[in-house]
Design a protein around this motif. Structure first.
Motif, PDB file in Angstrom:
ATOM      1  N   ASN A   1       0.816  -1.213   0.000  1.00 26.89           N
ATOM      2  CA  ASN A   1       0.000   0.000   0.000  1.00 26.89           C
ATOM      3  C   ASN A   1       0.849   1.261   0.000  1.00 26.89           C
ATOM      4  OD1 ASN A   1      -2.939  -0.428  -0.034  1.00 26.89           O
ATOM      5  ND2 ASN A   1      -2.492  -1.783   1.677  1.00 26.89           N
ATOM      6  N   PHE A   2       1.963   1.238   0.707  1.00 24.93           N
ATOM      7  CA  PHE A   2       2.859   2.398   0.692  1.00 24.93           C
ATOM      8  C   PHE A   2       3.445   2.610  -0.709  1.00 24.93           C
ATOM      9  CE2 PHE A   2       3.609   1.629   5.430  1.00 24.93           C
ATOM     10  CZ  PHE A   2       2.704   2.602   5.800  1.00 24.93           C
ATOM     11  N   ARG A   3       3.807   1.512  -1.382  1.00 25.74           N
ATOM     12  CA  ARG A   3       4.331   1.639  -2.754  1.00 25.74           C
ATOM     13  C   ARG A   3       3.267   2.181  -3.697  1.00 25.74           C
ATOM     14  NH1 ARG A   3       6.953  -3.148  -1.183  1.00 25.74           N
ATOM     15  NH2 ARG A   3       5.332  -4.454  -2.047  1.00 25.74           N
ATOM     16  N   ARG A   4       2.047   1.692  -3.564  1.00 29.44           N
ATOM     17  CA  ARG A   4       0.923   2.159  -4.399  1.00 29.44           C
ATOM     18  C   ARG A   4       0.675   3.649  -4.167  1.00 29.44           C
ATOM     19  NH1 ARG A   4      -4.007  -0.044  -6.635  1.00 29.44           N
ATOM     20  NH2 ARG A   4      -5.804   1.224  -6.070  1.00 29.44           N
ATOM     21  N   LEU A   5       0.688   4.065  -2.908  1.00 20.26           N
ATOM     22  CA  LEU A   5       0.490   5.471  -2.569  1.00 20.26           C
ATOM     23  C   LEU A   5       1.622   6.324  -3.133  1.00 20.26           C
ATOM     24  CD1 LEU A   5      -1.225   7.570  -1.069  1.00 20.26           C
ATOM     25  CD2 LEU A   5       0.073   7.003   1.010  1.00 20.26           C
ATOM     26  N   ALA A   6       2.853   5.807  -3.072  1.00 23.14           N
ATOM     27  CA  ALA A   6       3.997   6.542  -3.619  1.00 23.14           C
ATOM     28  C   ALA A   6       3.844   6.747  -5.125  1.00 23.14           C
ATOM     29  CB  ALA A   6       5.309   5.813  -3.306  1.00 23.14           C
ATOM     30  N   VAL A   7       3.376   5.732  -5.829  1.00 23.66           N
ATOM     31  CA  VAL A   7       3.163   5.849  -7.274  1.00 23.66           C
ATOM     32  C   VAL A   7       2.095   6.901  -7.566  1.00 23.66           C
ATOM     33  CG1 VAL A   7       2.268   4.642  -9.318  1.00 23.66           C
ATOM     34  CG2 VAL A   7       3.963   3.538  -7.862  1.00 23.66           C
ATOM     35  N   PHE A   8       1.000   6.871  -6.833  1.00 25.67           N
ATOM     36  CA  PHE A   8      -0.057   7.860  -7.038  1.00 25.67           C
ATOM     37  C   PHE A   8       0.445   9.274  -6.757  1.00 25.67           C
ATOM     38  CE2 PHE A   8      -3.609   4.564  -6.110  1.00 25.67           C
ATOM     39  CZ  PHE A   8      -3.627   4.190  -7.434  1.00 25.67           C
ATOM     40  N   CYS A   9       1.244   9.422  -5.713  1.00 25.06           N
ATOM     41  CA  CYS A   9       1.790  10.754  -5.384  1.00 25.06           C
ATOM     42  C   CYS A   9       2.730  11.239  -6.484  1.00 25.06           C
ATOM     43  CB  CYS A   9       2.518  10.717  -4.045  1.00 25.06           C
ATOM     44  SG  CYS A   9       1.429  10.611  -2.613  1.00 25.06           S
ATOM     45  N   GLU A  10       3.532  10.341  -7.019  1.00 24.47           N
ATOM     46  CA  GLU A  10       4.449  10.735  -8.099  1.00 24.47           C
ATOM     47  C   GLU A  10       3.678  11.112  -9.364  1.00 24.47           C
ATOM     48  OE1 GLU A  10       8.654   9.406 -10.094  1.00 24.47           O
ATOM     49  OE2 GLU A  10       7.542   7.931  -8.929  1.00 24.47           O
ATOM     50  N   GLU A  11       2.678  10.334  -9.709  1.00 19.36           N
ATOM     51  CA  GLU A  11       1.858  10.666 -10.880  1.00 19.36           C
ATOM     52  C   GLU A  11       1.148  11.999 -10.692  1.00 19.36           C
ATOM     53  OE1 GLU A  11      -0.741   7.303 -11.277  1.00 19.36           O
ATOM     54  OE2 GLU A  11       0.748   6.132 -12.385  1.00 19.36           O
ATOM     55  N   GLY A  12       0.633  12.240  -9.505  1.00 18.68           N
ATOM     56  CA  GLY A  12      -0.041  13.500  -9.216  1.00 18.68           C
ATOM     57  C   GLY A  12       0.905  14.687  -9.294  1.00 18.68           C
ATOM     58  N   ARG A  13       2.113  14.519  -8.739  1.00 22.54           N
ATOM     59  CA  ARG A  13       3.102  15.592  -8.811  1.00 22.54           C
ATOM     60  C   ARG A  13       3.465  15.898 -10.252  1.00 22.54           C
ATOM     61  NH1 ARG A  13       7.912  15.774 -10.097  1.00 22.54           N
ATOM     62  NH2 ARG A  13       8.239  13.543  -9.930  1.00 22.54           N
ATOM     63  N   GLU A  14       3.659  14.862 -11.045  1.00 24.01           N
ATOM     64  CA  GLU A  14       3.987  15.061 -12.461  1.00 24.01           C
ATOM     65  C   GLU A  14       2.844  15.760 -13.200  1.00 24.01           C
ATOM     66  OE1 GLU A  14       4.997  11.132 -13.830  1.00 24.01           O
ATOM     67  OE2 GLU A  14       6.996  11.210 -12.911  1.00 24.01           O
ATOM     68  N   ALA A  15       1.611  15.377 -12.898  1.00 24.26           N
ATOM     69  CA  ALA A  15       0.452  16.018 -13.541  1.00 24.26           C
ATOM     70  C   ALA A  15       0.385  17.499 -13.157  1.00 24.26           C
ATOM     71  CB  ALA A  15      -0.842  15.304 -13.156  1.00 24.26           C
ATOM     72  N   CYS A  16       0.680  17.807 -11.899  1.00 24.41           N
ATOM     73  CA  CYS A  16       0.709  19.215 -11.468  1.00 24.41           C
ATOM     74  C   CYS A  16       1.782  19.980 -12.237  1.00 24.41           C
ATOM     75  CB  CYS A  16       0.991  19.319  -9.967  1.00 24.41           C
ATOM     76  SG  CYS A  16      -0.390  18.856  -8.917  1.00 24.41           S
ATOM     77  N   ASP A  17       2.955  19.382 -12.399  1.00 23.31           N
ATOM     78  CA  ASP A  17       4.039  20.035 -13.146  1.00 23.31           C
ATOM     79  C   ASP A  17       3.619  20.336 -14.580  1.00 23.31           C
ATOM     80  OD1 ASP A  17       5.870  20.184 -11.067  1.00 23.31           O
ATOM     81  OD2 ASP A  17       6.878  18.300 -11.601  1.00 23.31           O
ATOM     82  N   VAL A  18       2.965  19.377 -15.219  1.00 25.35           N
ATOM     83  CA  VAL A  18       2.520  19.577 -16.605  1.00 25.35           C
ATOM     84  C   VAL A  18       1.552  20.750 -16.695  1.00 25.35           C
ATOM     85  CG1 VAL A  18       1.152  18.556 -18.478  1.00 25.35           C
ATOM     86  CG2 VAL A  18       2.926  17.198 -17.355  1.00 25.35           C
ATOM     87  N   VAL A  19       0.571  20.771 -15.796  1.00 26.37           N
ATOM     88  CA  VAL A  19      -0.430  21.837 -15.816  1.00 26.37           C
ATOM     89  C   VAL A  19       0.210  23.187 -15.489  1.00 26.37           C
ATOM     90  CG1 VAL A  19      -2.469  22.716 -14.611  1.00 26.37           C
ATOM     91  CG2 VAL A  19      -2.389  20.339 -15.323  1.00 26.37           C
ATOM     92  N   LEU A  20       1.105  23.200 -14.511  1.00 27.12           N
ATOM     93  CA  LEU A  20       1.730  24.462 -14.103  1.00 27.12           C
ATOM     94  C   LEU A  20       2.699  25.002 -15.154  1.00 27.12           C
ATOM     95  CD1 LEU A  20       2.330  23.667 -10.338  1.00 27.12           C
ATOM     96  CD2 LEU A  20       0.789  25.417 -11.262  1.00 27.12           C
ATOM     97  N   ASN A  21       3.267  24.113 -15.948  1.00 24.99           N
ATOM     98  CA  ASN A  21       4.221  24.547 -16.977  1.00 24.99           C
ATOM     99  C   ASN A  21       3.555  24.882 -18.309  1.00 24.99           C
ATOM    100  OD1 ASN A  21       6.467  24.359 -15.295  1.00 24.99           O
ATOM    101  ND2 ASN A  21       6.731  22.179 -15.744  1.00 24.99           N
ATOM    102  N   SER A  22       2.254  24.646 -18.398  1.00 27.70           N
ATOM    103  CA  SER A  22       1.567  24.977 -19.654  1.00 27.70           C
ATOM    104  C   SER A  22       1.320  26.485 -19.721  1.00 27.70           C
ATOM    105  CB  SER A  22       0.253  24.205 -19.776  1.00 27.70           C
ATOM    106  OG  SER A  22      -0.660  24.618 -18.785  1.00 27.70           O
ATOM    107  N   ASP A  23       1.438  27.006 -20.926  1.00 28.02           N
ATOM    108  CA  ASP A  23       1.229  28.441 -21.120  1.00 28.02           C
ATOM    109  C   ASP A  23       0.246  28.630 -22.252  1.00 28.02           C
ATOM    110  OD1 ASP A  23       1.621  31.138 -20.630  1.00 28.02           O
ATOM    111  OD2 ASP A  23       3.240  31.295 -22.110  1.00 28.02           O
TER     112      ASP A  23
END
Length: 162
Positions: free
Chosen positions: A53-75
């Motif tokens: 469960n900790f590994r699954r949560l870590a994957v979700f957190c990483e995917e979420g962080r990456e999605a935030c980066d994509v949205v924040l870097n869009s212009d």
């Protein structure tokens, strides 16, 4: 004005996910089932499920962080895309933390009234796991309160577009 608020929230969520991911990765990189069994007696299968469960949560957190980066870097910044990302993070990260797969722990909602930690474990766990959950719980609770709006708002929008 609305774009600025959503952008700031997306930045806050990204930073939260980065921190949560760092804590989870550190724990997972340093911990094995054997080390947990040495720390306290318990069920090997239960410890395996906890680590899973900790590994699954870590994957979700990483995917979420990456999605935030994509949205924040869009212009230009796209508010609707950010809201969709925040909605997804609410379900994949926050809900996964409070309601993990295999029910290895659960949230005792009555604890919110007592000021105590609300996460209760199904079995005996080592102190290292208790410390990890205790360190993360308040942060996840704070972000959950921030993102609950997107849960309601997104569902309302989906109903009205049908």
């Amino acid at each position: 004005m609305g774009n600025v608020i959503v952008k700031v929230q997306t930045e806050q969520v990204r930073d939260f996910l980065k921190g949560a991911l760092s804590e989870l990765e550190h724990f997972l990189n340093e911990t094995t089932i054997t080390s947990l069994l040495e720390e306290t007696s318990g069920e090997r299968e239960y410890f395996r499920d906890l680590l899973s469960n900790f590994r699954r949560l870590a994957v979700f957190c990483e995917e979420g962080r990456e999605a935030c980066d994509v949205v924040l870097n869009s212009d230009p910044f796209r508010k609707s895309a950010a809201e969709k990302v925040l909605y997804k993070i609410f379900h994949q990260c926050i809900e996964e933390f409070f309601n993990p797969r295999n029910d290895v722990w659960f949230e005792d909602s009555r604890s919110a009234y007592t000021g105590k930690n609300s996460i209760k474990f199904r079995g005996t766990v080592p102190q290292s796991i208790i410390e990890l959950i205790t360190n993360l719980e308040g942060k996840f609770q704070s972000i959950r309160e921030e993102l609950e709006y997107y849960e309601t708002d997104y569902r309302t929008k989906m109903i009205h577009t049908k």
